[in-house]
Write a protein that holds these residues in place. Structure first.
Motif, short mmCIF file in Angstrom:
data_model
loop_
_atom_site.label_atom_id
_atom_site.label_comp_id
_atom_site.label_asym_id
_atom_site.label_seq_id
_atom_site.Cartn_x
_atom_site.Cartn_y
_atom_site.Cartn_z
N PHE A 2 0.84 -1.19 0.00
CA PHE A 2 0.00 0.00 0.00
C PHE A 2 0.88 1.25 0.00
CE2 PHE A 2 -2.42 -3.20 2.48
CZ PHE A 2 -3.45 -3.39 1.58
N GLU A 3 0.45 2.29 -0.69
CA GLU A 3 1.19 3.54 -0.75
C GLU A 3 0.67 4.55 0.27
OE1 GLU A 3 4.07 6.24 -1.87
OE2 GLU A 3 3.92 4.12 -2.25
N TYR A 4 -0.64 4.78 0.27
CA TYR A 4 -1.23 5.73 1.22
C TYR A 4 -2.69 5.38 1.44
CZ TYR A 4 -3.21 8.06 -2.89
OH TYR A 4 -3.88 8.34 -4.04
N LEU A 46 -2.48 9.51 4.95
CA LEU A 46 -1.26 9.01 5.58
C LEU A 46 -0.53 8.07 4.63
CD1 LEU A 46 -2.68 8.24 9.14
CD2 LEU A 46 -1.21 10.15 8.49
N PHE A 47 0.78 8.23 4.56
CA PHE A 47 1.61 7.31 3.79
C PHE A 47 1.77 6.03 4.62
CE2 PHE A 47 2.52 11.40 2.04
CZ PHE A 47 2.61 11.15 0.68
N LEU A 48 1.81 4.89 3.95
CA LEU A 48 1.79 3.61 4.66
C LEU A 48 3.07 2.81 4.45
CD1 LEU A 48 -1.82 2.43 3.75
CD2 LEU A 48 -1.06 3.50 5.86
N HIS A 49 3.37 2.01 5.46
CA HIS A 49 4.39 0.97 5.37
C HIS A 49 3.78 -0.28 5.97
CE1 HIS A 49 8.34 -0.92 5.18
NE2 HIS A 49 8.04 -1.44 6.34
N GLN A 50 3.79 -1.37 5.22
CA GLN A 50 3.18 -2.61 5.68
C GLN A 50 4.26 -3.59 6.11
OE1 GLN A 50 1.04 -4.80 2.68
NE2 GLN A 50 -0.09 -5.97 4.20
N VAL A 51 4.03 -4.23 7.25
CA VAL A 51 4.93 -5.27 7.76
C VAL A 51 4.12 -6.56 7.86
CG1 VAL A 51 6.37 -6.03 9.69
CG2 VAL A 51 6.33 -3.61 9.04
N VAL A 52 4.57 -7.60 7.17
CA VAL A 52 3.87 -8.88 7.20
C VAL A 52 4.73 -9.87 7.98
CG1 VAL A 52 2.91 -10.77 5.82
CG2 VAL A 52 2.81 -8.41 4.97
N ARG A 53 4.12 -10.40 9.04
CA ARG A 53 4.78 -11.41 9.87
C ARG A 53 3.93 -12.66 9.89
NH1 ARG A 53 5.93 -7.54 15.04
NH2 ARG A 53 7.59 -6.31 14.10
N GLU A 54 4.47 -13.73 10.45
CA GLU A 54 3.69 -14.97 10.56
C GLU A 54 2.44 -14.75 11.40
OE1 GLU A 54 5.83 -18.39 11.90
OE2 GLU A 54 7.47 -18.03 10.51
N ASP A 55 2.56 -13.94 12.44
CA ASP A 55 1.46 -13.78 13.39
C ASP A 55 0.69 -12.47 13.23
OD1 ASP A 55 3.61 -12.28 14.20
OD2 ASP A 55 3.26 -12.58 16.33
N HIS A 57 -0.26 -8.80 10.44
CA HIS A 57 -0.07 -7.86 9.34
C HIS A 57 -0.21 -6.49 9.95
CE1 HIS A 57 -0.47 -10.59 5.78
NE2 HIS A 57 -0.89 -11.38 6.74
N LEU A 58 0.87 -5.70 9.95
CA LEU A 58 0.87 -4.40 10.61
C LEU A 58 0.96 -3.29 9.58
CD1 LEU A 58 3.53 -5.25 13.36
CD2 LEU A 58 1.03 -5.31 13.60
N LEU A 59 0.24 -2.20 9.85
CA LEU A 59 0.34 -1.01 9.01
C LEU A 59 0.87 0.13 9.87
CD1 LEU A 59 -3.02 -1.09 7.01
CD2 LEU A 59 -0.72 -1.47 6.11
N PHE A 60 1.84 0.86 9.32
CA PHE A 60 2.40 2.04 9.97
C PHE A 60 2.04 3.25 9.11
CE2 PHE A 60 4.74 -1.47 11.64
CZ PHE A 60 4.98 -1.12 12.96
N GLY A 61 1.54 4.31 9.77
CA GLY A 61 1.12 5.50 9.06
C GLY A 61 2.07 6.67 9.30
N PHE A 62 2.29 7.47 8.25
CA PHE A 62 3.21 8.61 8.33
C PHE A 62 2.57 9.82 7.68
CE2 PHE A 62 5.48 4.63 8.07
CZ PHE A 62 6.26 4.68 9.21
N VAL A 63 2.77 10.98 8.29
CA VAL A 63 2.18 12.22 7.80
C VAL A 63 2.77 12.63 6.45
CG1 VAL A 63 1.82 14.67 8.30
CG2 VAL A 63 1.60 12.98 10.11
N ASP A 64 4.07 12.37 6.25
CA ASP A 64 4.68 12.70 4.97
C ASP A 64 5.62 11.59 4.53
OD1 ASP A 64 7.21 13.19 6.27
OD2 ASP A 64 6.51 15.19 6.76
#
Length: 193
Positions: A2-4, A46-55, A57-64
């Protein structure tokens, strides 16, 4: 990946937000810097960064995008995980992290909870070259409407210095000393030229 995400801000906490996008609530982890910038807003992007783990799926949001890029650089360092990177972005702004890395300032990085001397040195060693070559971050982290910086740069060019190398020096000096006057920036730049 995901981008944003754009949507309504449903819930805002110091470490997370819930963004409603077309009836689906997305839970995003955020930094304290993002929290302070989002306070009082109803619609967000919000700009996104996705982290996929075995247990999980996390999304991190950033203002820029610059904050997200610093986050991605930090997690690329051995021993720095997503939580440590988020704590760093909560304790220091992206430009402060960048300035600390580019100026070999171990103490600033050590001021972050969980970062010791060895971790700070590893971050500097692994990221200094990457950050100095990444012009996108430099553009985002330096305010674009800064007349103090522009006046100092103009004065140095009028003194006969080449614009490109002087511009880089003035940018770095301004990031390290954002409250400097035009005269102070010129004096500091002259010492480095």
């Amino acid at each position: 990946m995901f981008e944003y995400i754009k949507g309504d801000l449903v819930e805002l906490n110091p470490t997370s937000v819930v963004v409603d996008n077309n009836g689906i609530g997305y839970f995003l982890n955020i930094s304290l810097n993002a929290y302070s910038k989002l306070s009082g807003r109803k619609n967000v992007m919000l700009f996104l960064h996705q982290v996929v783990r075995e247990d999980a799926h996390l999304l991190f949001g950033f203002v820029d995008a610059a904050e997200r890029q610093i986050f991605r650089y930090l997690i690329s360092v051995s021993g720095v995980g997503v939580n440590t990177a988020r704590v760093m972005l909560s304790s220091l702004s992206p430009s402060e992290i960048q300035t600390a890395i580019l100026s070999n300032n171990v103490k600033t990085l050590q001021s972050v909870k969980g970062i010791g001397a060895k971790s700070a040195q590893r971050i500097i060693i692994e990221l200094k070259d990457k950050l100095s070559k990444d012009s996108d971050i430099m553009e985002f982290s330096i305010p674009q409407d800064n007349t103090t910086k522009d006046e100092a740069l103009s004065a140095l060019v009028m003194l006969g210095f080449s614009k490109n190398p002087v511009s880089k020096i003035v940018d770095k000096l301004y990031m390290a000393n954002p409250s400097s006057s035009v005269e102070d920036l010129i004096k500091m730049a002259l010492k480095q030229l």
